[in-house]
Design an enzyme around this catalytic site. Structure first.
Site, PDB file in Angstrom:
ATOM      1  N   HIS A 305      55.280  57.317   8.601  1.00  0.00           N
ATOM      2  CA  HIS A 305      54.978  57.653   9.992  1.00  0.00           C
ATOM      3  C   HIS A 305      53.476  57.579  10.204  1.00  0.00           C
ATOM      4  O   HIS A 305      52.713  57.927   9.309  1.00  0.00           O
ATOM      5  CB  HIS A 305      55.486  59.061  10.335  1.00  0.00           C
ATOM      6  CG  HIS A 305      55.548  59.290  11.803  1.00  0.00           C
ATOM      7  ND1 HIS A 305      54.480  59.749  12.534  1.00  0.00           N
ATOM      8  CD2 HIS A 305      56.554  59.087  12.687  1.00  0.00           C
ATOM      9  CE1 HIS A 305      54.827  59.812  13.801  1.00  0.00           C
ATOM     10  NE2 HIS A 305      56.074  59.422  13.929  1.00  0.00           N
ATOM     11  N   ASP A 362      64.251  58.732  12.046  1.00  0.00           N
ATOM     12  CA  ASP A 362      65.291  57.704  12.100  1.00  0.00           C
ATOM     13  C   ASP A 362      66.089  57.581  10.809  1.00  0.00           C
ATOM     14  O   ASP A 362      67.083  56.858  10.764  1.00  0.00           O
ATOM     15  CB  ASP A 362      64.649  56.339  12.414  1.00  0.00           C
ATOM     16  CG  ASP A 362      64.073  56.307  13.819  1.00  0.00           C
ATOM     17  OD1 ASP A 362      64.736  56.833  14.723  1.00  0.00           O
ATOM     18  OD2 ASP A 362      62.975  55.767  14.003  1.00  0.00           O
TER      19      ASP A 362
HETATM   20  N1  CMC Z   1      58.180  51.047   3.180  1.00  0.00           N
HETATM   21  C1  CMC Z   1      57.268  50.583   2.286  1.00  0.00           C
HETATM   22  N2  CMC Z   1      55.936  50.687   2.427  1.00  0.00           N
HETATM   23  C2  CMC Z   1      55.489  51.287   3.534  1.00  0.00           C
HETATM   24  C3  CMC Z   1      56.364  51.806   4.510  1.00  0.00           C
HETATM   25  C4  CMC Z   1      57.753  51.667   4.296  1.00  0.00           C
HETATM   26  N3  CMC Z   1      58.620  52.137   5.200  1.00  0.00           N
HETATM   27  N4  CMC Z   1      55.641  52.357   5.515  1.00  0.00           N
HETATM   28  C5  CMC Z   1      54.358  52.189   5.194  1.00  0.00           C
HETATM   29  N5  CMC Z   1      54.257  51.537   3.986  1.00  0.00           N
HETATM   30  C6  CMC Z   1      53.013  51.246   3.251  1.00  0.00           C
HETATM   31  C7  CMC Z   1      52.290  50.059   3.871  1.00  0.00           C
HETATM   32  O1  CMC Z   1      52.698  48.849   3.270  1.00  0.00           O
HETATM   33  C8  CMC Z   1      50.856  50.414   3.585  1.00  0.00           C
HETATM   34  O2  CMC Z   1      50.620  50.147   2.217  1.00  0.00           O
HETATM   35  P1  CMC Z   1      49.136  49.668   1.724  1.00  0.00           P
HETATM   36  O3  CMC Z   1      48.210  50.800   2.051  1.00  0.00           O
HETATM   37  O4  CMC Z   1      49.294  49.406   0.273  1.00  0.00           O
HETATM   38  O5  CMC Z   1      48.842  48.422   2.522  1.00  0.00           O
HETATM   39  C9  CMC Z   1      50.810  51.935   3.741  1.00  0.00           C
HETATM   40  O6  CMC Z   1      52.145  52.357   3.441  1.00  0.00           O
HETATM   41  C10 CMC Z   1      50.435  52.407   5.142  1.00  0.00           C
HETATM   42  O7  CMC Z   1      51.323  51.798   6.060  1.00  0.00           O
HETATM   43  P2  CMC Z   1      50.904  51.282   7.511  1.00  0.00           P
HETATM   44  O8  CMC Z   1      51.863  50.228   7.947  1.00  0.00           O
HETATM   45  O9  CMC Z   1      49.450  50.916   7.526  1.00  0.00           O
HETATM   46  O10 CMC Z   1      51.086  52.610   8.345  1.00  0.00           O
HETATM   47  P3  CMC Z   1      51.236  52.693   9.917  1.00  0.00           P
HETATM   48  O11 CMC Z   1      50.814  54.047  10.290  1.00  0.00           O
HETATM   49  O12 CMC Z   1      50.563  51.543  10.598  1.00  0.00           O
HETATM   50  O13 CMC Z   1      52.811  52.487  10.170  1.00  0.00           O
HETATM   51  C11 CMC Z   1      55.129  52.906  10.377  1.00  0.00           C
HETATM   52  C12 CMC Z   1      53.721  53.518  10.362  1.00  0.00           C
HETATM   53  C13 CMC Z   1      56.117  53.959  10.843  1.00  0.00           C
HETATM   54  C14 CMC Z   1      55.169  51.730  11.393  1.00  0.00           C
HETATM   55  C15 CMC Z   1      55.484  52.405   8.950  1.00  0.00           C
HETATM   56  O14 CMC Z   1      55.489  53.497   8.046  1.00  0.00           O
HETATM   57  C16 CMC Z   1      56.811  51.665   8.912  1.00  0.00           C
HETATM   58  O15 CMC Z   1      56.853  50.455   9.154  1.00  0.00           O
HETATM   59  N6  CMC Z   1      57.940  52.376   8.582  1.00  0.00           N
HETATM   60  C17 CMC Z   1      59.255  51.767   8.616  1.00  0.00           C
HETATM   61  C18 CMC Z   1      59.779  51.683  10.060  1.00  0.00           C
HETATM   62  C19 CMC Z   1      60.185  53.052  10.582  1.00  0.00           C
HETATM   63  O16 CMC Z   1      60.882  53.808   9.935  1.00  0.00           O
HETATM   64  N7  CMC Z   1      59.769  53.327  11.841  1.00  0.00           N
HETATM   65  C20 CMC Z   1      60.132  54.576  12.533  1.00  0.00           C
HETATM   66  C21 CMC Z   1      58.943  55.451  12.758  1.00  0.00           C
HETATM   67  S1  CMC Z   1      59.359  57.112  13.280  1.00  0.00           S
HETATM   68  C22 CMC Z   1      60.153  57.008  14.799  1.00  0.00           C
HETATM   69  C23 CMC Z   1      59.480  56.202  15.837  1.00  0.00           C
HETATM   70  O17 CMC Z   1      58.261  56.176  15.979  1.00  0.00           O
HETATM   71  O18 CMC Z   1      60.188  55.593  16.605  1.00  0.00           O
END
Ligand code: CMC
Length: 426
Positions: A305, A362
Site C-alpha cells: 500500500h 483487497d
Molecule cells: N508484490 C511484489 N512486490 C511489490 C508489491 C507486490 N504487491 N507491491 C510493491 N512491491 C515492491 C515494488 O516492486 C517495489 O520494490 P523495489 O523497491 O525493489 O523496486 C517496492 O515494493 C515499493 O513498491 P512501489 O510500487 O514503489 O509502491 P507504491 O506505493 O508505488 O505502490 C501499490 C503501492 C499498492 C500500487 C503496490 O504495492 C501494488 O502494486 N500492490 C498490488 C496491487 C494492489 O493490491 N493494489 C490495491 C491497493 S489497496 C486498495 C486500493 O487502493 O484500491
C-alpha cells in the site's frame, strides 16, 4: 513555523501547515512566484499533499483509519452504511430523525429514466461492469443537471441524494445485464444495503429473501471501503470536479480510476491470482518467487500500500469477517486457505518485510464477495458502491472551499526548439 529552501544562493521562507494530528507540510504554493520559476516535482505524489481535508485521517505507520474522527473499527462494528455515508458527507453522525429523512429522500429518487435502459442495451453482454457503470453514471447527466450551484445548499443536497439513490440501480443493472436478468428497481421497504442485494439478485419469477448474514457482511464491506482520503480515484474525483464539471461527471471519472488493478481492480485480480495458484496445484512458493523476481511483472495482488507500512486496519477486519461469513454461510472455499498460506509466507519473507508489504483491503474482500454470490467481475463495482459517499464528501468539500482548478506543472525534458521540415524532406 517556517521552512527554508536554499537554491542558487537565495533563501526562500515557506510557511509550514500543521494538521490536527500534528502532521507538518511545507506550503510551497508561493514558491514559484517568489523564486521566479522554481517548482517541486513528485511523480505519483508520494510526498505531496493536494489539499487540506477534514474528512478522513490515515496514519500508515500505525495502521490508523478514522472517518471524521471515528475509528474504522468502531464504525465497522456498529454503524450502518447509510449512517457512515451521512457522517462522511455532512461531518456528523446523524440523529435517527436526520437519518430517516436522508433515507426517505434517497428512496424518492431511487429510479432512473427508462431511456437509460436503451443505453445499457447498446453494450455487449461481455462488457466489463466497471466500464458499464462508469458510462451509465456519465449518461445520467443527460437526464439530470450537468452542473450544481454550489452556492445553494439545496442544489448540492439534491445532487448528492440523486447519485446516492441512482448509482446502486446502475450497479445492479450492470450485473443483471451480464446475467441476462430483466432490469428492475428495488424495494423501498428495505434498507439501503438490503435493497442493493435484492436489486442485484432477485429473479423475475421468485421472491427474494434477504439473508441477514449476507446483508450484514455487505454493510461492513461497504463501510470499510467508504473513504480513504486522497487515493487515486478520490484525487480524480476532486480534480475533475475542480474544473466545475458536475458531480455525476466527477463520480464517473472516479469509477474509471478505481477500475485499475493497482487500485480497486485489485480485488478482482486477487481472486484471479488465488484461482490461478489453485489451478497450478497450490504451490504458493512458486508465486512468491515470481512476485520477488524483478524480471517478472507478476505482483502479489492485494499486497502493499502507498500509505500503510505496518498493516492495513481494513484488512484485519476483513480477514476476521471472511472466517465468520464463510462459517455462517457454511461455505468452504479452498482459496481462503491459499490466501492465508500466502499471507503467512509473505509476512516471514525478507522481501516483503523489508519493503513493508502487508495484505491490503483487497486481499480478503473478494473471498467474502464470492461467498455472498457476487461474480468476480462485479467485485470492483462493489468497491465503487462503497466508495461513493467518500467521493461525494470529497467533491463537496472541494467545491465548498472553492478550491482552484487542479493543474499540476511539469519539468519539460523534450526537444528544444527546432524548425519544421517539409514532409518530403524527412
Ligand atoms: N508484490 C511484489 N512486490 C511489490 C508489491 C507486490 N504487491 N507491491 C510493491 N512491491 C515492491 C515494488 O516492486 C517495489 O520494490 P523495489 O523497491 O525493489 O523496486 C517496492 O515494493 C515499493 O513498491 P512501489 O510500487 O514503489 O509502491 P507504491 O506505493 O508505488 O505502490 C501499490 C503501492 C499498492 C500500487 C503496490 O504495492 C501494488 O502494486 N500492490 C498490488 C496491487 C494492489 O493490491 N493494489 C490495491 C491497493 S489497496 C486498495 C486500493 O487502493 O484500491
Amino acid at each position: 513555523m517556517n521552512a527554508t529552501i536554499e537554491f542558487d544562493g537565495k533563501k526562500y521562507e515557506l510557511p509550514v501547515i500543521t494538521g490536527s494530528e500534528k502532521e507538518n507540510a511545507i506550503d510551497i504554493s508561493k514558491l514559484r512566484g517568489q523564486s521566479g520559476g522554481l517548482i517541486t516535482i513528485d511523480p505519483g505524489f508520494k510526498n505531496t499533499g493536494s489539499c487540506e481535508s477534514k474528512i478522513t485521517f490515515l496514519n500508515g505507520e500505525e495502521g490508523i483509519l478514522r472517518y471524521r474522527g471515528y475509528s474504522i473499527e468502531e464504525l465497522a462494528a456498529n454503524a450502518s452504511f447509510l449512517e457512515v455515508a451521512y457522517l462522511l458527507i455532512f461531518g456528523e453522525l446523524p440523529t435517527q430523525n436526520e437519518l430517516d429523512n436522508f433515507f426517505d429522500d434517497i428512496k424518492e429518487e431511487s429510479h432512473v429514466d427508462e431511456e437509460m435502459k436503451k443505453i445499457l442495451d447498446g453494450f455487449p453482454k461481455s462488457a466489463h461492469p466497471m466500464g458499464v457503470v462508469s458510462s451509465l453514471t456519465n449518461a445520467l447527466i443527460a437526464f439530470n443537471p450537468s452542473s450544481v450551484n454550489v452556492d445553494s445548499e439545496e442544489d448540492m443536497y439534491k445532487a448528492i441524494i440523486k447519485i446516492l439513490a441512482k448509482f446502486p440501480v446502475l450497479c445492479a443493472w450492470a450485473l443483471r445485464k451480464r446475467t441476462g436478468q430483466p432490469l428492475d428497481y428495488g424495494d423501498n421497504d428495505l434498507g439501503y444495503v438490503e435493497n442493493v442485494l435484492k436489486m442485484m439478485f432477485k429473479k423475475p419469477n421468485k421472491d427474494y429473501e434477504v439473508d441477514p448474514v449476507v446483508a450484514s457482511a455487505l454493510n461492513k464491506l461497504l463501510i470499510l471501503h467508504a473513504d480513504h482520503e486522497q487515493n487515486c480515484s478520490t484525487s480524480t474525483v476532486r480534480i475533475v470536479g475542480s474544473s466545475h464539471a458536475g458531480l455525476f461527471a466527477s463520480i464517473s471519472a472516479g469509477v474509471s480510476a478505481l477500475w485499475g488493478p493497482l487500485h480497486g481492480g485489485a480485488n478482482q485480480a486477487v481472486i484471479e491470482m488465488l484461482e490461478a495458484i489453485k489451478e497450478d496445484g497450490g504451490d504458493t512458493k512458486k508465486f512468491m518467487a515470481k512476485a520477488k523476481d524483478k524480471n517478472d511483472p507478476f505482483r502479489l495482488m492485494g499486497f502493499g500500500h502507498r500509505v500503510y507500512k505496518n498493516f492495513d486496519p481494513r484488512a484485519k477486519i476483513i480477514k476476521k469477517s471472511a472466517d465468520e461469513v464463510l462459517g455462517n454461510l457454511g461455505i468452504q472455499d479452498p482459496v481462503l486457505d491459499i490466501a492465508k498460506g500466502l499471507e503467512k509466507e509473505a509476512l516471514e519473507d525478507s522481501y516483503f518485510v523489508d519493503r513493508k508489504l502487508y495484505p491490503n483491503v483487497d486481499f480478503y474482500s473478494g473471498i467474502i464477495y464470492r461467498a455472498l454470490g457476487i461474480p468476480t467481475d462485479m467485485f470492483t463495482v462493489m468497491f465503487a458502491l462503497g466508495r461513493l459517499p467518500g467521493w461525494i464528501a470529497q467533491w463537496r468539500e472541494m467545491r465548498l472551499k472553492k478550491e482552484p482548478i487542479g493543474r499540476p506543472r511539469q519539468v519539460y525534458t523534450g526537444e528544444n526548439h527546432r524548425a519544421y521540415t517539409n514532409i518530403n524532406n524527412r
